[in-house]
Design a protein around this motif. Sequence first.
Motif, PDB file in Angstrom:
ATOM      1  N   GLN A 186       0.235  11.112  -6.634  1.00 40.78           N
ATOM      2  CA  GLN A 186      -0.734  10.020  -6.852  1.00 40.78           C
ATOM      3  C   GLN A 186      -0.564   9.415  -8.251  1.00 40.78           C
ATOM      4  OE1 GLN A 186      -2.175   8.692  -4.428  1.00 40.78           O
ATOM      5  NE2 GLN A 186      -1.915  10.233  -2.832  1.00 40.78           N
ATOM      6  N   SER A 187      -1.671   9.238  -8.967  1.00 40.68           N
ATOM      7  CA  SER A 187      -1.580   8.469 -10.218  1.00 40.68           C
ATOM      8  C   SER A 187      -0.848   9.182 -11.351  1.00 40.68           C
ATOM      9  CB  SER A 187      -2.974   8.093 -10.701  1.00 40.68           C
ATOM     10  OG  SER A 187      -3.559   7.178  -9.822  1.00 40.68           O
ATOM     11  N   LYS A 227       2.153   7.377 -12.536  1.00 34.51           N
ATOM     12  CA  LYS A 227       2.131   6.056 -13.191  1.00 34.51           C
ATOM     13  C   LYS A 227       2.809   5.990 -14.571  1.00 34.51           C
ATOM     14  CE  LYS A 227      -1.970   4.543 -10.613  1.00 34.51           C
ATOM     15  NZ  LYS A 227      -3.438   4.444 -10.654  1.00 34.51           N
ATOM     16  N   PHE A 264     -10.357   3.385 -11.599  1.00 32.09           N
ATOM     17  CA  PHE A 264      -8.910   3.177 -11.500  1.00 32.09           C
ATOM     18  C   PHE A 264      -8.510   2.051 -10.558  1.00 32.09           C
ATOM     19  CE2 PHE A 264      -8.393   5.084  -7.340  1.00 32.09           C
ATOM     20  CZ  PHE A 264      -9.362   6.089  -7.269  1.00 32.09           C
ATOM     21  N   ASN A 317      -4.543   1.175 -11.120  1.00 35.84           N
ATOM     22  CA  ASN A 317      -3.775   0.751  -9.949  1.00 35.84           C
ATOM     23  C   ASN A 317      -3.104  -0.608 -10.154  1.00 35.84           C
ATOM     24  OD1 ASN A 317      -4.775   3.081  -8.917  1.00 35.84           O
ATOM     25  ND2 ASN A 317      -5.671   2.199  -7.080  1.00 35.84           N
ATOM     26  N   GLU A 344      -2.093   6.669   3.484  1.00 38.09           N
ATOM     27  CA  GLU A 344      -2.511   5.757   2.414  1.00 38.09           C
ATOM     28  C   GLU A 344      -2.116   4.310   2.716  1.00 38.09           C
ATOM     29  OE1 GLU A 344      -1.790   6.919  -1.642  1.00 38.09           O
ATOM     30  OE2 GLU A 344      -2.529   4.994  -2.383  1.00 38.09           O
ATOM     31  N   ASN A 393      -5.954  -1.867  -2.564  1.00 35.72           N
ATOM     32  CA  ASN A 393      -4.737  -2.074  -3.361  1.00 35.72           C
ATOM     33  C   ASN A 393      -4.003  -3.338  -2.930  1.00 35.72           C
ATOM     34  OD1 ASN A 393      -5.053   0.094  -5.040  1.00 35.72           O
ATOM     35  ND2 ASN A 393      -3.706   1.459  -3.876  1.00 35.72           N
ATOM     36  N   TYR A 422       4.961   1.246  -4.371  1.00 35.90           N
ATOM     37  CA  TYR A 422       3.888   1.918  -5.128  1.00 35.90           C
ATOM     38  C   TYR A 422       3.271   3.050  -4.295  1.00 35.90           C
ATOM     39  CZ  TYR A 422      -0.818   2.783  -6.849  1.00 35.90           C
ATOM     40  OH  TYR A 422      -1.980   3.401  -7.265  1.00 35.90           O
ATOM     41  N   CYS A 434       3.229   7.121  -5.001  1.00 35.82           N
ATOM     42  CA  CYS A 434       2.024   7.964  -5.073  1.00 35.82           C
ATOM     43  C   CYS A 434       2.089   9.121  -4.085  1.00 35.82           C
ATOM     44  CB  CYS A 434       0.771   7.133  -4.800  1.00 35.82           C
ATOM     45  SG  CYS A 434       0.416   5.944  -6.106  1.00 35.82           S
ATOM     46  N   TYR A 458      -8.906   7.191 -16.984  1.00 31.81           N
ATOM     47  CA  TYR A 458      -9.699   6.021 -16.534  1.00 31.81           C
ATOM     48  C   TYR A 458     -10.985   5.902 -17.347  1.00 31.81           C
ATOM     49  CZ  TYR A 458      -6.344   6.658 -12.872  1.00 31.81           C
ATOM     50  OH  TYR A 458      -5.188   6.833 -12.200  1.00 31.81           O
ATOM     51  N   THR A 498      -4.097  11.922 -14.821  1.00 29.54           N
ATOM     52  CA  THR A 498      -4.700  12.567 -13.651  1.00 29.54           C
ATOM     53  C   THR A 498      -4.272  11.858 -12.372  1.00 29.54           C
ATOM     54  OG1 THR A 498      -6.624  11.126 -13.506  1.00 29.54           O
ATOM     55  CG2 THR A 498      -6.751  12.927 -15.091  1.00 29.54           C
ATOM     56  N   VAL A 545      -5.531  11.531  -7.894  1.00 31.07           N
ATOM     57  CA  VAL A 545      -6.531  11.925  -6.889  1.00 31.07           C
ATOM     58  C   VAL A 545      -6.016  13.003  -5.934  1.00 31.07           C
ATOM     59  CG1 VAL A 545      -7.898   9.798  -6.952  1.00 31.07           C
ATOM     60  CG2 VAL A 545      -5.974   9.989  -5.357  1.00 31.07           C
ATOM     61  N   GLY A 582     -12.657  10.552 -10.225  1.00 32.29           N
ATOM     62  CA  GLY A 582     -11.405  10.799  -9.505  1.00 32.29           C
ATOM     63  C   GLY A 582     -10.506  11.786 -10.220  1.00 32.29           C
TER      64      GLY A 582
HETATM   65  O1  DON Z   1      -3.660   3.782  -5.415  1.00 28.00           O
HETATM   66  C1  DON Z   1      -4.410   4.746  -5.248  1.00 28.00           C
HETATM   67  O2  DON Z   1      -5.620   4.601  -5.110  1.00 28.00           O
HETATM   68  C2  DON Z   1      -3.822   6.123  -5.264  1.00 28.00           C
HETATM   69  N1  DON Z   1      -2.509   6.100  -4.707  1.00 28.00           N
HETATM   70  C3  DON Z   1      -3.747   6.686  -6.645  1.00 28.00           C
HETATM   71  C4  DON Z   1      -5.086   6.741  -7.339  1.00 28.00           C
HETATM   72  C5  DON Z   1      -5.224   7.869  -8.277  1.00 28.00           C
HETATM   73  O3  DON Z   1      -4.559   8.877  -8.198  1.00 28.00           O
HETATM   74  C6  DON Z   1      -6.300   7.747  -9.259  1.00 28.00           C
HETATM   75  N2  DON Z   1      -6.355   8.932 -10.090  1.00 28.00           N
HETATM   76  N3  DON Z   1      -7.135   9.658 -10.474  1.00 28.00           N
END
Ligand code: DON
Length: 338
Positions: free
Chosen positions: A89-90, A93, A122, A142, A186, A193, A217, A221, A269, A285, A287, A312
Motif C-alpha cells: 500500500q502507501s 509511495k 491520505f 494518494n 482495489e 482514486n 499505481y 500498492c 498523513y 505507513t 493501510v 489509517g
Molecule cells: O490508494 C489507496 O487508498 C491505497 N492503495 C493506499 C492508501 C494507504 O495505504 C494509506 N496509508 N496509510
Amino acid sequence: MKSSTTLFATLAVAAFGFTSVHAADPSPKELQRVVNEAHARYKDLRDGKNADYIPILTKTPSELFGVVIATKDGKIYAAGDVDYKFSIQSVSKPFTAALVMTQQGPTVLEEKIGVEPTGLPFNSRLAIELYKEERSVNPLVNAGAIAAVSLVQASSEADRWNKVLGNISDFAGTPLTVLEDVYESEYTTAFGNRAIANLLYNYERLYSDPEEAMRVYTRQCSIGVSARDLAMMGATLANLGVNPLTRKRVMNANDVPELLAVMATAGFYDESGEWMYTAGLPAKTGVGGGIVAVVPGKFAIAAFSPRLNEAGNSVRSLNAIRDIAGELGVGVFGPNPR
Ligand code: DON
C-alpha cells in the motif's frame, strides 16, 4: 509555503549529522532486546480495525504482528510475524518518489507534484482544491503518488510498471510480486482514486493517461512485502541509497535527505505532527498495516499489524516503532524522552 519545507529539510540534514556523530550505536543485544520487548508489549493490543474500503483487506488475519530492525550493513533483529506477505500500500509511495528523483532530479518533486504536508486524510479531494498551485500536494498522499507514477519516464504502460516494480524490488534487495487478489479488490472499487486521477489530469498535474496511472499505481500498492522486506527498504535509505544486501545503488545519496524530509512531514498523513513529536523519525505507513521508519545513517525499524487507527495507520506498529525510537534515543532532533 515552500520556505517552511526547505527549513524542515535543512533541519533534517543538520539532525542527520547530529545523530550520526553523537548517539552511541546500540549493541546487537540491545537491538534484539528492544524489538522483543516492543513486540511483547503490544501483541495483545486490539485497538483499531483492518482497512475495509479495500474489501479484501478485511480478510487479513488481524492478530498478525511483526517487528524488525534492519541495519545499514544488513543485520536483522526480528520478533513475531516478520515473513508474512501483505500488500505494501502507501509504504510504496516514497520509493516511487525516489525513482522519479533519480530519473529527473529532486526539483521535479517540488515543481510537478509538491512537497507540502496537507494535514488532511491520505485520500483527500479537498486538498486538491485547496492547494491551487501544487494540486497533488506531496508524493505521499494518494494524489501525489498517482502523479508520481504518471511521471515515471517510460515507453509504455508495461515499461512503466516494470520500472516501478523493479525499483521497489531493488530497495528490498529481492524480487517482489503483486498480490493479484488485492489488486483486483482495489482496482474494481477505486472510484475515489479514479476521481483524484481525473481531477489532476483536468488541472494538468497528471502526466500520463489517467487510467494507466490508476492501473500502475494500484498494482504498486498491491505488491506483496513482509515486515523484513520493509525494514530492508528502509535500511537502503539509512545506507544513503545502497541496498545493504545486494550492494546495488538504488538512488542518489544526495536525494536521500530531501526524500526523508517529505517522509518526516507527511509520512503519517494528518498524524504526521503527532508522529514526529513523539517518535522523531521519518517514516511511512500503509493501510495494509505496514510502517517503516528510518534512522538516517544507521538502521530502519519496520512493523506490520493490520488493525488501523482513524488516520489509517497501524496501531501496534506505530506504538512499537515509537517505543523503540525512544528507548534507543535515535530521534533525528535528539533523543525523545518517551
Ligand atoms: O490508494 C489507496 O487508498 C491505497 N492503495 C493506499 C492508501 C494507504 O495505504 C494509506 N496509508 N496509510
